[in-house]
Write a protein that holds these residues in place. Structure first.
Motif, mmCIF file in Angstrom:
data_model
loop_
_atom_site.group_PDB
_atom_site.id
_atom_site.type_symbol
_atom_site.label_atom_id
_atom_site.label_comp_id
_atom_site.label_asym_id
_atom_site.label_seq_id
_atom_site.Cartn_x
_atom_site.Cartn_y
_atom_site.Cartn_z
ATOM 1 N N ASP A 1 28.548 -27.359 45.288
ATOM 2 C CA ASP A 1 27.195 -27.815 45.604
ATOM 3 C C ASP A 1 26.888 -29.156 44.953
ATOM 4 O O ASP A 1 26.281 -30.049 45.574
ATOM 5 C CB ASP A 1 26.163 -26.782 45.147
ATOM 6 N N ARG A 2 27.269 -29.321 43.696
ATOM 7 C CA ARG A 2 26.995 -30.589 42.998
ATOM 8 C C ARG A 2 27.692 -31.755 43.701
ATOM 9 O O ARG A 2 27.108 -32.845 43.864
ATOM 10 C CB ARG A 2 27.449 -30.498 41.540
ATOM 11 N N ARG A 3 28.904 -31.524 44.138
ATOM 12 C CA ARG A 3 29.643 -32.607 44.794
ATOM 13 C C ARG A 3 29.095 -32.885 46.192
ATOM 14 O O ARG A 3 29.055 -34.043 46.631
ATOM 15 C CB ARG A 3 31.136 -32.255 44.842
ATOM 16 N N LEU A 4 28.661 -31.840 46.887
ATOM 17 C CA LEU A 4 28.045 -32.034 48.199
ATOM 18 C C LEU A 4 26.745 -32.824 48.068
ATOM 19 O O LEU A 4 26.422 -33.652 48.936
ATOM 20 C CB LEU A 4 27.788 -30.683 48.863
ATOM 21 N N ALA A 5 26.007 -32.611 46.991
ATOM 22 C CA ALA A 5 24.791 -33.388 46.758
ATOM 23 C C ALA A 5 25.130 -34.859 46.554
ATOM 24 O O ALA A 5 24.379 -35.749 46.996
ATOM 25 C CB ALA A 5 24.041 -32.836 45.545
ATOM 26 N N ARG A 6 26.255 -35.147 45.918
ATOM 27 C CA ARG A 6 26.679 -36.549 45.753
ATOM 28 C C ARG A 6 27.054 -37.165 47.094
ATOM 29 O O ARG A 6 26.786 -38.342 47.349
ATOM 30 C CB ARG A 6 27.858 -36.618 44.782
#
Length: 230
Positions: A172-177
């Motif tokens: 999720d954190r990387r998808l937000a980036r």
């Protein structure tokens, strides 16, 4: 641990199908949906995520999602069966492509343990490389906007894949980036959809969404499409 997962995979392969095919009668559809069982669940009952989006937006959604589909597909069964999420993409005049993916790569690719390498293969820490950015870039080049739906969580409840949470959170954190890098890509986390201790948004397996869960996912996706030009 491995034998039950293999048995589950075999069952999901039996349940998998090709999803909805674009035909002359559906060629004017603007929304394509791709993904795995989070999207495909409850389709037979008319209550899948795609069917929920159709009801809320009042227009057709072409649903290509398939149980057990993966982003990184290495099994010897043809990707044309829909088990490869990138292979679910079809030509069309899409304004929106709604999708999810990566969960089965974590469950079956590394059994939700020591999955750092798998997460990197899905999407790099800076969100510039990996299977997910490559697919999003390919779709964006067609002119379509992308809505990427994150996975539901079930806080306060037992789940057979609870060890996936740490990797799901990092995904999720990387998808937000990736969202921050591309104004035409919208990441919608679903980690806050299920209230703590509420089993009603999941099926009895505590993995797949119930009809209520699918409706909640569809509501969030439909709202994002409306808020970004419809």
């Amino acid at each position: 641990m491995l034998r039950p997962l293999i048995a589950l995979l075999s069952l999901l392969l039996l349940l998998s199908g090709c999803g909805e095919v674009v035909t002359s009668s559906t060629k004017d559809a603007r929304i394509l949906l791709m993904g795995d069982s989070m999207m495909a669940a409850n389709r037979a009952a008319g209550r899948s995520v795609a069917q929920g989006i159709e009801r809320q937006l009042g227009e057709e959604v072409i649903d290509r999602s398939v149980y057990a589909a993966r982003m990184i597909y290495i099994l010897p069964i043809s990707g044309a069966a829909g088990l490869s999420i990138p292979a679910q993409q079809q030509k069309g005049n899409w304004d929106w492509v709604v999708m999810n993916g990566g969960g089965n790569d974590l469950v079956f690719g590394c059994i939700c343990g020591r999955c750092d390498g798998m997460v990197d293969r899905l999407i790099s820490a800076d969100a510039t490389a990996g299977a997910i950015p490559a697919l999003v870039s390919r779709i964006r080049k067609t002119g379509a906007k992308v809505v990427w739906a994150g996975y539901l969580r079930n806080p306060g409840l037992f789940t057979p894949i609870r060890s996936c949470k740490v990797y799901g959170d990092e995904l999720d954190r990387r998808l937000a980036r990736l969202d921050a890098r591309d104004p035409g890509m919208i990441f919608l986390p679903m980690s806050d959809v299920v209230p703590t201790g509420d089993p009603s948004l999941h099926q009895a397996d505590m993995v797949h969404p119930s009809p209520k869960g699918s409706a909640a996912i569809a509501t969030r996706i439909a709202a994002a499409i409306r808020a970004n030009g419809g």
